[in-house]
Design a protein around this motif. Structure first.
Motif, PDB file in Angstrom:
ATOM      1  N   ILE A  17       0.822  -1.219   0.000  1.00 45.37           N
ATOM      2  CA  ILE A  17       0.000   0.000   0.000  1.00 45.37           C
ATOM      3  C   ILE A  17       0.855   1.268   0.000  1.00 45.37           C
ATOM      4  CG2 ILE A  17      -1.945  -1.153   1.104  1.00 45.37           C
ATOM      5  CD1 ILE A  17      -1.160   0.179   3.737  1.00 45.37           C
ATOM      6  N   GLN A  18       2.142   1.135   0.346  1.00 41.53           N
ATOM      7  CA  GLN A  18       3.035   2.286   0.345  1.00 41.53           C
ATOM      8  C   GLN A  18       3.834   2.410  -0.949  1.00 41.53           C
ATOM      9  OE1 GLN A  18       5.427   1.801   3.879  1.00 41.53           O
ATOM     10  NE2 GLN A  18       3.861   2.694   5.230  1.00 41.53           N
ATOM     11  N   SER A  19       3.659   1.441  -1.851  1.00 43.79           N
ATOM     12  CA  SER A  19       4.431   1.455  -3.094  1.00 43.79           C
ATOM     13  C   SER A  19       3.932   2.554  -4.029  1.00 43.79           C
ATOM     14  CB  SER A  19       4.338   0.098  -3.786  1.00 43.79           C
ATOM     15  OG  SER A  19       3.004  -0.208  -4.128  1.00 43.79           O
ATOM     16  N   GLU A  20       4.847   3.080  -4.830  1.00 45.65           N
ATOM     17  CA  GLU A  20       4.518   4.173  -5.743  1.00 45.65           C
ATOM     18  C   GLU A  20       3.513   3.704  -6.795  1.00 45.65           C
ATOM     19  OE1 GLU A  20       6.817   7.295  -8.771  1.00 45.65           O
ATOM     20  OE2 GLU A  20       7.965   5.909  -7.497  1.00 45.65           O
ATOM     21  N   GLY A  21       2.495   4.481  -7.004  1.00 42.59           N
ATOM     22  CA  GLY A  21       1.510   4.170  -8.022  1.00 42.59           C
ATOM     23  C   GLY A  21       0.480   3.133  -7.615  1.00 42.59           C
ATOM     24  N   PHE A  22       0.452   2.769  -6.326  1.00 42.99           N
ATOM     25  CA  PHE A  22      -0.502   1.752  -5.873  1.00 42.99           C
ATOM     26  C   PHE A  22      -1.942   2.217  -6.091  1.00 42.99           C
ATOM     27  CE2 PHE A  22      -3.386   0.307  -2.512  1.00 42.99           C
ATOM     28  CZ  PHE A  22      -3.378  -1.054  -2.764  1.00 42.99           C
ATOM     29  N   LYS A  23      -2.773   1.303  -6.612  1.00 41.43           N
ATOM     30  CA  LYS A  23      -4.194   1.568  -6.795  1.00 41.43           C
ATOM     31  C   LYS A  23      -4.979   0.439  -6.137  1.00 41.43           C
ATOM     32  CE  LYS A  23      -3.741   4.136 -11.132  1.00 41.43           C
ATOM     33  NZ  LYS A  23      -4.143   4.214 -12.560  1.00 41.43           N
ATOM     34  N   TYR A  24      -6.042   0.830  -5.455  1.00 32.90           N
ATOM     35  CA  TYR A  24      -6.826  -0.159  -4.733  1.00 32.90           C
ATOM     36  C   TYR A  24      -7.624  -1.065  -5.668  1.00 32.90           C
ATOM     37  CZ  TYR A  24      -5.850   1.804  -0.144  1.00 32.90           C
ATOM     38  OH  TYR A  24      -5.217   2.206   1.010  1.00 32.90           O
ATOM     39  N   SER A  25      -7.481  -2.369  -5.452  1.00 31.54           N
ATOM     40  CA  SER A  25      -8.317  -3.408  -6.043  1.00 31.54           C
ATOM     41  C   SER A  25      -8.093  -4.647  -5.184  1.00 31.54           C
ATOM     42  CB  SER A  25      -7.935  -3.694  -7.493  1.00 31.54           C
ATOM     43  OG  SER A  25      -6.707  -4.402  -7.554  1.00 31.54           O
ATOM     44  N   CYS A  26      -8.966  -5.615  -5.286  1.00 31.21           N
ATOM     45  CA  CYS A  26      -8.809  -6.834  -4.477  1.00 31.21           C
ATOM     46  C   CYS A  26      -7.451  -7.478  -4.725  1.00 31.21           C
ATOM     47  CB  CYS A  26      -9.932  -7.829  -4.786  1.00 31.21           C
ATOM     48  SG  CYS A  26     -11.541  -7.345  -4.155  1.00 31.21           S
ATOM     49  N   GLU A  27      -7.100  -7.629  -5.997  1.00 32.80           N
ATOM     50  CA  GLU A  27      -5.849  -8.309  -6.319  1.00 32.80           C
ATOM     51  C   GLU A  27      -4.637  -7.466  -5.922  1.00 32.80           C
ATOM     52  OE1 GLU A  27      -3.072 -10.993  -7.320  1.00 32.80           O
ATOM     53  OE2 GLU A  27      -5.227 -11.314  -7.104  1.00 32.80           O
ATOM     54  N   ASN A  28      -4.681  -6.161  -6.209  1.00 36.20           N
ATOM     55  CA  ASN A  28      -3.549  -5.311  -5.849  1.00 36.20           C
ATOM     56  C   ASN A  28      -3.324  -5.266  -4.341  1.00 36.20           C
ATOM     57  OD1 ASN A  28      -3.197  -4.722  -8.523  1.00 36.20           O
ATOM     58  ND2 ASN A  28      -4.147  -2.689  -8.430  1.00 36.20           N
ATOM     59  N   LEU A  29      -4.417  -5.294  -3.582  1.00 33.89           N
ATOM     60  CA  LEU A  29      -4.320  -5.148  -2.130  1.00 33.89           C
ATOM     61  C   LEU A  29      -3.910  -6.441  -1.447  1.00 33.89           C
ATOM     62  CD1 LEU A  29      -4.744  -3.105   0.162  1.00 33.89           C
ATOM     63  CD2 LEU A  29      -7.118  -3.879   0.297  1.00 33.89           C
ATOM     64  N   TRP A  30      -4.560  -7.568  -1.814  1.00 35.80           N
ATOM     65  CA  TRP A  30      -4.355  -8.819  -1.082  1.00 35.80           C
ATOM     66  C   TRP A  30      -3.477  -9.827  -1.812  1.00 35.80           C
ATOM     67  CZ3 TRP A  30      -5.749  -7.335   3.355  1.00 35.80           C
ATOM     68  CH2 TRP A  30      -6.889  -6.545   3.548  1.00 35.80           C
ATOM     69  N   GLY A  31      -3.372  -9.708  -3.140  1.00 33.13           N
ATOM     70  CA  GLY A  31      -2.605 -10.681  -3.906  1.00 33.13           C
ATOM     71  C   GLY A  31      -1.156 -10.836  -3.456  1.00 33.13           C
ATOM     72  N   PRO A  32      -0.409  -9.741  -3.295  1.00 35.31           N
ATOM     73  CA  PRO A  32       0.987  -9.877  -2.877  1.00 35.31           C
ATOM     74  C   PRO A  32       1.160 -10.557  -1.518  1.00 35.31           C
ATOM     75  CG  PRO A  32       0.598  -7.708  -3.810  1.00 35.31           C
ATOM     76  CD  PRO A  32      -0.750  -8.347  -3.662  1.00 35.31           C
ATOM     77  N   SER A  33       0.252 -10.293  -0.577  1.00 33.93           N
ATOM     78  CA  SER A  33       0.352 -10.920   0.746  1.00 33.93           C
ATOM     79  C   SER A  33       0.094 -12.418   0.667  1.00 33.93           C
ATOM     80  CB  SER A  33      -0.624 -10.264   1.721  1.00 33.93           C
ATOM     81  OG  SER A  33      -0.190  -8.965   2.060  1.00 33.93           O
ATOM     82  N   GLU A  34      -0.865 -12.805  -0.175  1.00 29.89           N
ATOM     83  CA  GLU A  34      -1.124 -14.240  -0.337  1.00 29.89           C
ATOM     84  C   GLU A  34       0.087 -14.931  -0.971  1.00 29.89           C
ATOM     85  OE1 GLU A  34      -4.253 -17.302  -2.535  1.00 29.89           O
ATOM     86  OE2 GLU A  34      -4.771 -15.178  -2.356  1.00 29.89           O
ATOM     87  N   LYS A  35       0.708 -14.293  -1.940  1.00 26.09           N
ATOM     88  CA  LYS A  35       1.913 -14.853  -2.554  1.00 26.09           C
ATOM     89  C   LYS A  35       3.045 -14.951  -1.537  1.00 26.09           C
ATOM     90  CE  LYS A  35       0.837 -13.218  -7.232  1.00 26.09           C
ATOM     91  NZ  LYS A  35       1.191 -12.245  -8.294  1.00 26.09           N
ATOM     92  N   ALA A  36       3.138 -13.961  -0.634  1.00 24.42           N
ATOM     93  CA  ALA A  36       4.169 -13.987   0.405  1.00 24.42           C
ATOM     94  C   ALA A  36       3.936 -15.155   1.349  1.00 24.42           C
ATOM     95  CB  ALA A  36       4.175 -12.674   1.171  1.00 24.42           C
ATOM     96  N   ALA A  37       2.661 -15.407   1.687  1.00 21.50           N
ATOM     97  CA  ALA A  37       2.337 -16.543   2.553  1.00 21.50           C
ATOM     98  C   ALA A  37       2.733 -17.852   1.878  1.00 21.50           C
ATOM     99  CB  ALA A  37       0.847 -16.550   2.868  1.00 21.50           C
ATOM    100  N   LYS A  38       2.399 -17.980   0.601  1.00 20.77           N
ATOM    101  CA  LYS A  38       2.732 -19.201  -0.130  1.00 20.77           C
ATOM    102  C   LYS A  38       4.241 -19.405  -0.195  1.00 20.77           C
ATOM    103  CE  LYS A  38       2.137 -21.458  -4.614  1.00 20.77           C
ATOM    104  NZ  LYS A  38       1.583 -21.341  -5.991  1.00 20.77           N
ATOM    105  N   ALA A  39       4.989 -18.337  -0.387  1.00 18.19           N
ATOM    106  CA  ALA A  39       6.447 -18.445  -0.458  1.00 18.19           C
ATOM    107  C   ALA A  39       7.026 -18.948   0.860  1.00 18.19           C
ATOM    108  CB  ALA A  39       7.047 -17.091  -0.828  1.00 18.19           C
TER     109      ALA A  39
END
Length: 285
Positions: A251-273
């Motif tokens: 959410i602090q990244s430059e150019g961030f725009k709110y959407s379900c995937e933009n908001l939660w997708g990276p965290s889910e990928k981090a959990a999987k990793a």
């Protein structure tokens, strides 16, 4: 009780014992987290344990809702998936989980005197086994916090091998969680696993041995414990930290725009990793 394709933890741990590895038991509190865990296990072709404590279960709406969540995440799984109640402190919660469709329950009465711990654990085992459900008990106490349980100081009582043998005989449990130097949550001291104590426990206890407090424990020590007989390792905090830090960066990244995937997708990928990294390490890959 919901009919699912979830397996008992006992069956999953048999596979781990045959391979000489440990299975990851990963805490989940939403469908997204459960899905990430199952996907990681499938990609590595290793059985996995989905688990939740009372706090996580309440976040998902209760025991039946948690079973539904796990079922949805695992319904097309190509690897065995068990659903485990983590650190229940009452017979009533274990019974509710069994009735809802959990395939495994842990009764943690380790804060009580031996006789009381034994009595409640035996009662849970009798109830669970009648329903074909696996039971994990605990003897010895870990430093840190797990739900309502708080133990202070790195020298908290570790599991006594002789007492462990008697506890297994008295209760009829299927897996034993031991205290050999780990802690719940984030460490406030340098952990050092007591492998010599683990060896002495394994000499007398012919059951899968469980290592709680896997998050933050040096992996070389965890893998050494696995080589000496640990068959299940619990992970929670590492997933939470990965998802939390990723969310903040996102959410602090430059150019961030709110959407379900933009908001939660990276965290889910981090959990999987994180889960993939742990499964590989626990399987000694």
């Amino acid at each position: 009780m919901k009919n699912t394709n979830l397996v008992t933890m006992k069956e999953a741990l048999k596979i781990a014992d045959q391979r000489g590895i440990a299975l990851g038991a990963f805490e989940f509190w939403s469908y997204e987290v459960a899905r990430a865990i199952v996907q990681a296990a499938q990609e590595l072709d290793v059985p996995v344990i989905l688990q939740g404590g009372k706090l996580e279960i309440d976040r998902m709406g209760g025991f039946e809702e948690t079973v539904e969540t796990a079922y949805m995440a695992a319904k097309n799984s190509t690897v065995p998936v068990a659903l485990h109640l983590d650190h229940a402190t009452t017979f009533e919660d274990c019974n509710a989980a069994i009735n809802a469709g959990f395939t495994s329950v842990m009764i943690d009465a380790s804060a009580l005197p031996y006789e009381e711990n034994m009595e409640i654990t035996r009662k849970v085992a009798r109830r669970a086994h009648a329903a074909g459900v696996t039971v994990e008990g605990e003897l010895g106490r870990l430093v840190g916090e797990e739900g309502d349980i708080i133990v202070k100081g790195p020298e908290a009582a570790q599991t006594d091998p002789g007492e462990a043998l008697q506890f297994v005989k008295d209760t009829g449990i299927d897996a034993l969680a031991v205290s050999i130097g780990t802690a719940h949550g984030q460490y406030t001291f340098e952990p050092k696993l007591n492998i010599e104590r683990l060896d002495r426990i394994k000499e007398v206890v012919d059951l899968p041995i469980v290592l709680h407090g896997g998050s933050g424990t040096p992996m070389n020590q965890v893998q050494e414990a696995i080589r000496h007989g640990i068959r299940k390792v619990n992970i929670c905090t590492d997933i939470q930290v990965a998802m939390g830090t990723t969310y903040i960066k996102t959410i602090q990244s430059e150019g961030f725009k709110y959407s379900c995937e933009n908001l939660w997708g990276p965290s889910e990928k981090a959990a999987k990793a994180v889960v993939m990294e742990k499964i590989k390490a626990f399987a000694l890959m």
